[in-house]
Design an enzyme around this catalytic site. Sequence first.
Site, mmCIF file in Angstrom:
data_model
loop_
_atom_site.group_PDB
_atom_site.id
_atom_site.type_symbol
_atom_site.label_atom_id
_atom_site.label_comp_id
_atom_site.label_asym_id
_atom_site.label_seq_id
_atom_site.Cartn_x
_atom_site.Cartn_y
_atom_site.Cartn_z
ATOM 1 N N GLY A 124 0.821 -1.218 0.000
ATOM 2 C CA GLY A 124 0.000 0.000 0.000
ATOM 3 C C GLY A 124 0.847 1.256 0.000
ATOM 4 N N GLU A 165 3.263 6.085 -8.197
ATOM 5 C CA GLU A 165 3.250 5.788 -9.633
ATOM 6 C C GLU A 165 3.892 4.435 -9.972
ATOM 7 O OE1 GLU A 165 1.744 7.316 -12.088
ATOM 8 O OE2 GLU A 165 2.679 6.094 -13.677
ATOM 9 N N HIS A 206 3.801 1.634 -8.375
ATOM 10 C CA HIS A 206 2.827 0.557 -8.191
ATOM 11 C C HIS A 206 1.875 0.510 -9.396
ATOM 12 C CE1 HIS A 206 3.762 1.407 -3.777
ATOM 13 N NE2 HIS A 206 4.041 0.124 -3.893
ATOM 14 N N LYS A 239 13.254 -2.506 -8.231
ATOM 15 C CA LYS A 239 13.878 -1.684 -7.185
ATOM 16 C C LYS A 239 14.271 -2.600 -6.016
ATOM 17 C CE LYS A 239 11.848 1.283 -4.289
ATOM 18 N NZ LYS A 239 12.445 1.103 -2.936
ATOM 19 N N SER A 257 9.323 5.407 -3.762
ATOM 20 C CA SER A 257 9.203 4.491 -2.623
ATOM 21 C C SER A 257 8.161 5.048 -1.669
ATOM 22 C CB SER A 257 10.556 4.403 -1.903
ATOM 23 O OG SER A 257 10.371 3.837 -0.627
#
Length: 281
Positions: free
Chosen positions: A31, A35, A37, A149, A185
């Site tokens: 959650g 961007e 995600h 990442k 992040s």
Amino acid sequence: MRIIENITEMQSWSEQSRLQGDRIVLVPTMGALHEAHLQLIREGRKRGDRLVFSIFVNPIQFSPNEDFTAYTRDLDGDLMLLEGEGVHVLFCPRTEAVYPSGFQTQVEVRELGRFLCGASRPGHFQGVATVVAKLFNMVRPQVAVFGLKDYQQYLIVRRLVEDLNFEIEIVGCPIVREADGLAMSSRNRYLNREEKKAALCLSRALRKAQDLVRQGTRDGEGILQEVRAEITREPLVHLEYLRLCDPKSLEDVETIEGEALLALAVQIGRARLIDNSLLGE
Ligand code: AMP
């Protein structure tokens, strides 16, 4: 978008979708969406018929001194971002349902879990591998999408899928960055303006390493020295680790032959940030 909290309901939805011949794609997250995600969703949409997006802040991958309690939970904000992205199910199981009393099983990917973040966060990747295996059993996807990442996490998930015979295709998506280079992040929310500016040294340092390799440098120590200098120049940034390693085994490499992974972790204020780049080839 259907919102499912209940694990049994999730499993029956997946069973029904599979019976209809649909290919299910899972995008697992914690959650606090941004961007990057959404890019995973867009990649996932291309890979199957039904997209399940999960949000679960997994307590067992945090050690007691880490930010589990402080980790951003913003379901309303997340729902707004998910709007219009073509997600079929938002799966957000409750912690007590995922880890009921009596729970005692752990998945460990032994070798790959020893390096990089595994060395500085003992138990972290057991927590990750365990929850990923559980999510795979709850959602039963044919495809799962992860970001590069978290490169080590991606390798570990690939290994566990292979080792535990999950029939799931694992897709890795490139790192998504802000226009200024900072890797996106959820933990960037912890940074104030000054810290955010300081955090730019990470992508700057990685770019420097890429330039060196492009110019022909292959000596690992030389590259690491330049990168370290770039980072230690920023007083707000505390280097946790910096490694040049083999992109498959994560063992250190001294000379770049073919491809190498440059990976680092830092602490800036309250935020622990990671970043990486593949060099060579
Ligand atoms: P998280 O919610 O931070 O656990 O991340 C969920 C997924 O998004 C993981 O597969 C991450 O690797 C991926 N992800 C997070 N940030 C980025 C980014 N900047 N670029 C690419 N993938 C990312």
